[in-house]
Scaffold this motif. Structure first.
Motif, PDB file in Angstrom:
ATOM      1  N   VAL A  56     -12.631 -16.759  14.332  1.00  0.00           N
ATOM      2  CA  VAL A  56     -13.976 -17.186  14.704  1.00  0.00           C
ATOM      3  C   VAL A  56     -14.866 -17.218  13.457  1.00  0.00           C
ATOM      4  O   VAL A  56     -15.628 -18.162  13.249  1.00  0.00           O
ATOM      5  CB  VAL A  56     -14.580 -16.267  15.797  1.00  0.00           C
ATOM      6  CG1 VAL A  56     -16.067 -16.509  15.965  1.00  0.00           C
ATOM      7  CG2 VAL A  56     -13.854 -16.481  17.114  1.00  0.00           C
ATOM      8  N   LEU A  81      -9.043 -18.868  22.203  1.00  0.00           N
ATOM      9  CA  LEU A  81     -10.499 -19.030  22.256  1.00  0.00           C
ATOM     10  C   LEU A  81     -10.929 -20.202  23.134  1.00  0.00           C
ATOM     11  O   LEU A  81     -12.096 -20.300  23.523  1.00  0.00           O
ATOM     12  CB  LEU A  81     -11.042 -19.265  20.839  1.00  0.00           C
ATOM     13  CG  LEU A  81     -10.668 -18.225  19.788  1.00  0.00           C
ATOM     14  CD1 LEU A  81     -11.097 -18.694  18.409  1.00  0.00           C
ATOM     15  CD2 LEU A  81     -11.277 -16.881  20.112  1.00  0.00           C
ATOM     16  N   GLU A  85     -15.043 -19.629  23.635  1.00  0.00           N
ATOM     17  CA  GLU A  85     -15.763 -19.736  22.365  1.00  0.00           C
ATOM     18  C   GLU A  85     -15.539 -21.084  21.681  1.00  0.00           C
ATOM     19  O   GLU A  85     -16.353 -21.502  20.859  1.00  0.00           O
ATOM     20  CB  GLU A  85     -15.348 -18.609  21.409  1.00  0.00           C
ATOM     21  CG  GLU A  85     -15.677 -17.220  21.924  1.00  0.00           C
ATOM     22  CD  GLU A  85     -14.659 -16.649  22.907  1.00  0.00           C
ATOM     23  OE1 GLU A  85     -14.998 -15.690  23.619  1.00  0.00           O
ATOM     24  OE2 GLU A  85     -13.522 -17.173  22.972  1.00  0.00           O
ATOM     25  N   LEU A 104     -17.552 -25.017  18.229  1.00  0.00           N
ATOM     26  CA  LEU A 104     -17.706 -23.587  18.454  1.00  0.00           C
ATOM     27  C   LEU A 104     -18.936 -23.370  19.333  1.00  0.00           C
ATOM     28  O   LEU A 104     -20.029 -23.839  19.005  1.00  0.00           O
ATOM     29  CB  LEU A 104     -17.881 -22.871  17.101  1.00  0.00           C
ATOM     30  CG  LEU A 104     -17.945 -21.356  17.113  1.00  0.00           C
ATOM     31  CD1 LEU A 104     -16.618 -20.762  17.585  1.00  0.00           C
ATOM     32  CD2 LEU A 104     -18.281 -20.839  15.714  1.00  0.00           C
ATOM     33  N   ALA A 109     -19.489 -17.203  21.201  1.00  0.00           N
ATOM     34  CA  ALA A 109     -18.745 -16.579  20.107  1.00  0.00           C
ATOM     35  C   ALA A 109     -19.478 -15.344  19.582  1.00  0.00           C
ATOM     36  O   ALA A 109     -18.851 -14.323  19.292  1.00  0.00           O
ATOM     37  CB  ALA A 109     -18.520 -17.590  18.985  1.00  0.00           C
TER      38      ALA A 109
END
Length: 119
Positions: A56, A81, A85, A104, A109
């Motif tokens: 991330v 993810l 996220e 993203l 996140a």
């Protein structure tokens, strides 16, 4: 002829000191590995959580809140993810396309991996 795959120069290839892969070197000759949502359990091992956090952080540093091409980012790592996220940036979205655009989800996140945004 293998599919086109953008190589994200400067993106970390793996979590240092581990075998947790962040990128792949070349397109899969058997076809593009699709991104699928994988469930993260609360009892995941600490190394797995560190890899998610580092990935991330790398996504944030490389792309920020802007859409990015999947390219050579590892499908398995993205799958941990995906749907939380990391989200599709287009509709329709093809999870088995190296040129698929992702984004993203910064609030999600930050909530899940606050340490990825520190310092």
């Amino acid at each position: 002829m293998p599919a086109y795959m953008l190589k994200h120069r400067g993106f970390p290839g793996r979590l240092p000191g581990t075998d947790f892969q962040f990128t792949v070197r070349r397109p899969n000759p058997k076809g593009v590995t699709p991104i699928t949502r994988r469930e993260r359990r609360s009892d995941r091992r600490a190394p797995d959580r560190r890899a998610d956090t580092a990935f991330v952080k790398a996504l944030w540093e490389a792309f920020g809140e802007h859409p990015f091409e999947r390219g050579n980012l590892d499908a398995g790592r993205l799958s941990w993810l995906f749907g939380r996220e990391v989200l599709p940036a287009t509709d329709p979205f093809d999870p088995a396309d190296y040129e698929a655009l992702l984004v993203l989800d910064v609030p999600a996140a930050r909530a899940a991996f606050p340490e990825a945004f520190e310092g």
